[in-house]
Every structure is written in structure tokens, then in C-alpha cells.
Enzyme design. Sequence first.
Site: not given
Lengths: 184, 184
Positions: B37, B140, B142
Site C-alpha cells: 500500500r 512567502e 503563496e
Amino acid sequence: MKDFTEKTLSSEQIFEGRIINLQVDEVELPNGKKSKRELVKHPGAVAIIPITREGKIVLVRQYRKPLEKMVVEIPAGKLEKNEAPFQTAERELQEETGYRCQALQYVTSFYTSPGFADEIVHLYYTDQLERLEVPLDTDEDEFVEVIEVTLDEAFKLVREKQIYDAKTAYAIQYLQLKQLVKGS
Amino acid sequence: MKDFTEKTLSSEQIFEGRIINLQVDEVELPNGKKSKRELVKHPGAVAIIPITREGKIVLVRQYRKPLEKMVVEIPAGKLEKNEAPFQTAERELQEETGYRCQALQYVTSFYTSPGFADEIVHLYYTDQLERLEVPLDTDEDEFVEVIEVTLDEAFKLVREKQIYDAKTAYAIQYLQLKQLVKGS
């Protein structure tokens, strides 16, 4: 409308798996600074809202390792190469629930986690179900329990937080809306 | 109700990032066979449905590297250590939109991609917004454009596939439902 496109400076492949790949890109931000983006690549998926002739919704319970618990969901499965999304939807519905459908209506598509993954889910609806006489084999590592509930029971499962999968919550809200519009 | 719990035999840490970690577990399936998985670990997130006093919904447009395009979403952000989800929601709303909210109502929580990731989104609603006089700094890396649209415009954006983010599609359906219930 602004454009904050991030230019890819380099791309590092971290992992190639059976379901997902992981890469880390170095990007140039709109202000010229550099940053890194962690990107999970996924082939995409389909999900189906299946309504029986009695008006029940067909759900599946399965163990989801990422959450370490059983999760109630609408039938779904990942896209396969050389298979159109509606074909994947028809196949997954048969494999997971033992129902064949005659008419599949496209509802919408959405990205599940655009912050770190490119997974898209194509959602379909059908109320034209026929039970298969001979059930299909499921994937050998997939164990699924089928449950059929009324819409009221489904709404209750959401309210009581026994349904907490995003696409399933969306699907049930979609059915609520459909019922309200029809009844008005 | 059946229990298909998968027993973890071993766990390999593949990647530790800034946002996500990746591990691959070897598991024992209910039939005794082994499988692997691929598990993306995410800290979880909050999202907010912010409605202005004029009845508009506040949305943000930002570049999402996994999709290589600008995406219209409700304000959202990932959970930080030692911060309650509703605090994260209040902070992210201020940082991303320049609005402070007085009363945040909890709507629901859902897992975005239970097949491969443990990301949960806690969803909040507010129609008690006040514009901040001094905007907060955003992260900073974004870059966000704020747009305010009427509910009808939002429904249209969904229909025309200009909104294709799952939590945002859910949120707008939630508002549609709220409007119908109120109007009936």
C-alpha cells in the site's frame, strides 16, 4: 485575472509506484524566488452514484489503509490505460456491486487535493441498474462489502459522521439537492 | 458488518517533505495474501465558506503546481502544529482574503482521497465577515487573487467547469442546498 504560473526549474522523480508517483519540482515563483513543490501523480478515477429501482443508494464498505479503518463510499476505481472513464465506471460498478447499468449519466469532475496531487474524479449517476446473474471477479487485493440504504439513511450516515469520504459526501448532497428540486 | 482490516507487516519510509510524507506498507490481506500500500501522509487542512454582508462568496485564485494551472477555490490551508482547526481557519481566512470573521460555524469534515492519502479537510462557514484594516502577510511562497462572486455566479462557475476543486464544488452545492431549504 492574474497569472501566478510557477516555472519549473528542475524535476526530481522520487518514487514510482503501482498507484501513484511522487516528484519534487523546483519552481520559480512570480516574485522570482525559488521554492519546491511536492507533487503526487495519480492516473485519475471514476465514481458512480448507483440508485436501485427501489430508490436505494448502493454503497461499498472497504478497508482504507491510509485511514486505517473501514470506509463507506460510493463505488469507485482508478482509470486504466486505454479505457474511457465511462467504461471504467461501468466495469467498477459491476466488479464492486454486482450491478450492471444501462444508462450512465455524467455528473461532474473534480480534483480531490489540488494542493499536492493531480487526482481527478469523474462522477456518474445511474438509476438504471440490473443485478448480474454471475458476479464478476474483483481485483485480487480488493475486499468490498456492498450495502444498500435509503436516501434518508444515507443523509443520516453523513450527519452522524459514518460517511466522511469527500466524493461520497458530495454525491449524497447531490441526491439531496435533486430530491429538493424535484419536490419543489 | 464485515472487517477487512489489513495487518501491517512492514513499513518503509520513502520520503519526508515539507507538506507530505510517503511510505509504502507491506500488508496482510483478509485472505492471507500479501500486498503493498502506497500511503501519502498529510497534516490535514481547513477550508472556509466565507459569505460577505452583501451575500457574495469570497473565493481565491491561485496557481496549483500539481495541475499546472490557476484554480478557483474557497480559502483553505493546512493544519499547523499546536493550532486548533478553527484557529487555522480564522488565520487562513485573514491571510488569504483580508477578512476577519466573528463567528465560524463548523460544517463537516471529509477525507479527500482515502485510496492513497490521509488528508482530512475540516469545513467551516461564516457570514460574519469584517474587512481587516491592515492586511496580514501571506506565506512567502503563496500568491493569491481574491474574487467575490454572487451565489448565482458561483453556480455558473461550477456548471461551466471553471470551478473543479472538490471542496469548493462541495461548498457551493452546500450553499445551493441552504438556499433551497431557506426558500422552501
